[in-house]
Every structure is written in structure tokens, then in C-alpha cells.
Scaffold this active site. Sequence first.
Site, PDB file in Angstrom:
ATOM      1  N   CYS A  29      -9.484  -6.044   2.074  1.00  0.00           N
ATOM      2  CA  CYS A  29      -9.514  -4.605   2.368  1.00  0.00           C
ATOM      3  C   CYS A  29     -10.919  -4.019   2.285  1.00  0.00           C
ATOM      4  O   CYS A  29     -11.194  -2.952   2.814  1.00  0.00           O
ATOM      5  CB  CYS A  29      -8.636  -3.865   1.385  1.00  0.00           C
TER       6      CYS A  29
ATOM      7  N   GLN B  75       0.692  -9.553  -5.660  1.00  0.00           N
ATOM      8  CA  GLN B  75       0.152 -10.915  -5.793  1.00  0.00           C
ATOM      9  C   GLN B  75       0.957 -11.776  -6.758  1.00  0.00           C
ATOM     10  O   GLN B  75       0.660 -12.954  -6.924  1.00  0.00           O
ATOM     11  CB  GLN B  75      -1.297 -10.843  -6.313  1.00  0.00           C
TER      12      GLN B  75
ATOM     13  N   THR C  71       0.840  -1.203   0.000  1.00  0.00           N
ATOM     14  CA  THR C  71       0.000   0.000   0.000  1.00  0.00           C
ATOM     15  C   THR C  71       0.873   1.251   0.000  1.00  0.00           C
ATOM     16  O   THR C  71       0.658   2.179  -0.782  1.00  0.00           O
ATOM     17  CB  THR C  71      -0.954   0.005   1.211  1.00  0.00           C
TER      18      THR C  71
ATOM     19  N   THR D 125      13.750   4.783  10.276  1.00  0.00           N
ATOM     20  CA  THR D 125      14.642   3.641  10.482  1.00  0.00           C
ATOM     21  C   THR D 125      14.059   2.397   9.826  1.00  0.00           C
ATOM     22  O   THR D 125      12.898   2.065  10.043  1.00  0.00           O
ATOM     23  CB  THR D 125      14.804   3.380  11.996  1.00  0.00           C
TER      24      THR D 125
END
Length: 390
Positions: free
Chosen positions: A314, A168, A61, A228
Site C-alpha cells: 500500500c 494477516q 480496509t 448487494t
Amino acid sequence: PQDPRVLDSMLPYLTAYYGNPHSRTHAYGWESEAAMEKARQQVADLIGADSREIIFTSGATESNNMAIKGVARFYKSRKKHIITTQTEHKCVLDSCRSLETEGFRVTYLPVKKNGLIDLKELEAAFQPDTSLVSVMTVNNEIGVKQPVHDIGEICRVHKVFFHTDAAQAIGKIPMDVNDMKIDLMSISGHKIYGPKGVGAIYVRRRPRVRLEPLQSGGGQERGLRSGTVPTPLAVGLGAACEVAQQEMEYDHKRISQLAERLVTKIMSEVPDVVMNGDREHRYPGCINLSFAYVEGESLLMALKDVALSSGSACTSASLEPSYVLRAIGTDEDLAHSSIRFGIGRFTTEEEVDYTVQKCIQHVKRLREMSPLWEMVQDGIDLKSIKWTQH
């Protein structure tokens, strides 16, 4: 699930080697940095890239957001147009929508009945100020595989950057960024048996793709993504990529057999089952079936000991039929009766057979209860009925 080999590679970096990979002044930092760079190389090797072209992110995403918004905003003084498809993952569509509010124009290409895009329509969509084309490799709901190779060729001819959401596809089918002329690619850790919360974006160096970063800060990851890098997660992603490279052929063959078994058994026992998406151009581990005259949600409830879904994870909270199925022209009632089956590296034959048996049993039971099914058995064409609203 996470592959146990991935967990083994991560454990030392969750306990003994806890240094910050960006600390240049002590051995703890150097150990972590070396581990992070090894992981970067493992990701690059899987897709035929240079390790300097791999940037660690929190997942596909974020990678999709970075690619689409980053390219659009960097080239916005000259280029204001983007091309994508109607069946992309929600984060790609939402990134495009948010760019539209900033004054960009977006073309959302329709797909054919089989879920594939029409290359002629893609050609026709290019405008003089098109900066980016974003088309996913394998669709997360119906498993169809877009002609990425041809899209890459077309984009290169038009001198437009090509981004693909390969979450995917990566580690499941062979992907080579140079061969396919891909300029940006999004990768997710948990789709290839790695840890959740980590991913990567591939950003081509030649011809160079420039991005405006979404995140400002200490300039880590070549200034494209400050913050980080979580060493244990990066190590896990690297290990998952290496395992995927070794097992890809074996996994693909095994998953194809299991998928074939699932579909053949269900379709031989139950009439009026439709497979969504192209039969040939697809990744076998993602199967989407519509069971006519059965409400998908009630079938899911009946199969509650099997992990299935009626759309992507989702969007599973909404009762709207899937926009991917709408885009391929599935009738509203069939879209509501569709179930997505995912088969992976650790799926067993027994699990497939159990799911098939339960599926057949409950589809038959639910149809017995359905007045629509009774009407169809009596030869009534449901499309001819004028339903009155009370």
C-alpha cells in the site's frame, strides 16, 4: 494466488446461479441466498463465531474503517478516546486521523524494539471515555504477532471494545474470538488464497457492539453495510476459509520450514543482515530482512524476476522508509535496506533456493560497489563520521 478449490466453488455463481441473494420472491434469489449464508457460516467457523456476527465487506480496509469509525461515532456522546499502535496498517491509522478531525482523541502506542506493544503502556493509556482499542494481530510488514489474548483480557476488564485487524493472521494461525475476547475483527479474502475485493467484519453480539454504518441504502447485512452482497466473491471467501481451516496446521509447518531455510541460508552466507521484529512471536510467512550497506531499491531491481517488496504494497510507491521500521527504532540507513519476503501455501523449495542464491549474489555485488562497505571493511565506524553537505 487464488487457491484452485476456491475458484471451483465460485464458478457456478458466475454462470448458472446469477440471482440476487436479497431477492426473496424467486428461486434464483433463494439459491444465491443459501450459498451466501453457507459462506457466512464457513467464515464464522474459522474464528469460532456465530454466523450472524459476520458481515461481508469489500476487504479488510473497509472492515477496519467500519470498525473504527463505526464504534467511535456510535458512542461519541459519551466516549471520545481511541487507542491504537504506531505500526498498524495505513487504513487504521488514516481512519484514526480522520476521527481526530471530528474531535476524537487518539493515543498511538509506541512499540518495543521487537515490534510488540508494552502491555503496561496499554494499561496506562486507558481513559474514562475510551471506546475502542485497535491492535492488529500479525503485522503485515515485519510479521510480528501481538499478544492478542492479553490485550483482549485487559480491554474486557476496562469494559472497552477490542478490534483487531486480523487480515494477516486469519487462516494462518488459530484465532478464536471468544477465547481471545475480540469484539470486532477485520478479515481479507486475498490474504487467505480467496478472491480479491471481498472481506468480512466480525461484530460481536454479546456483549453487543453497536456501529454507525458508513454506507446507507437498502439495509442489507443487518443494516451495517447496505449494497448487494456479491455472491461469487462471498462464496469464494467462504471456501477459502474452509480450506484454510483444513490446511492450517500443514501450511504452518511447511511455511515455517521454508522460512527457516531462507533465513538460515542467507545469514550463513552474508554478514550484517538484520531480521526485523521479534524472533519468537511471529508468523513465519512474513520475513523482513535489512541488508546493511545495500540500498533496498537497488536490490529489488536486481531481483526483478522475484516478487518482493521493500515495505507494504500500500505504501510501496513512496521512497520514505517504512513507518513500521521507524517505529521499531531501525536506523534510517537500515530501514532503506530492508526487503520483505512473503512465503505462502504455493511457494516451493526451488523458489526459496533460487531467491536465496540470487539474493546472496546481488548483495555481495552491490556491496563491492559501495564506498561505505569499503570503509567498514577498513574498520571505520560510520556513525563517527561527520558528513559535510556540499
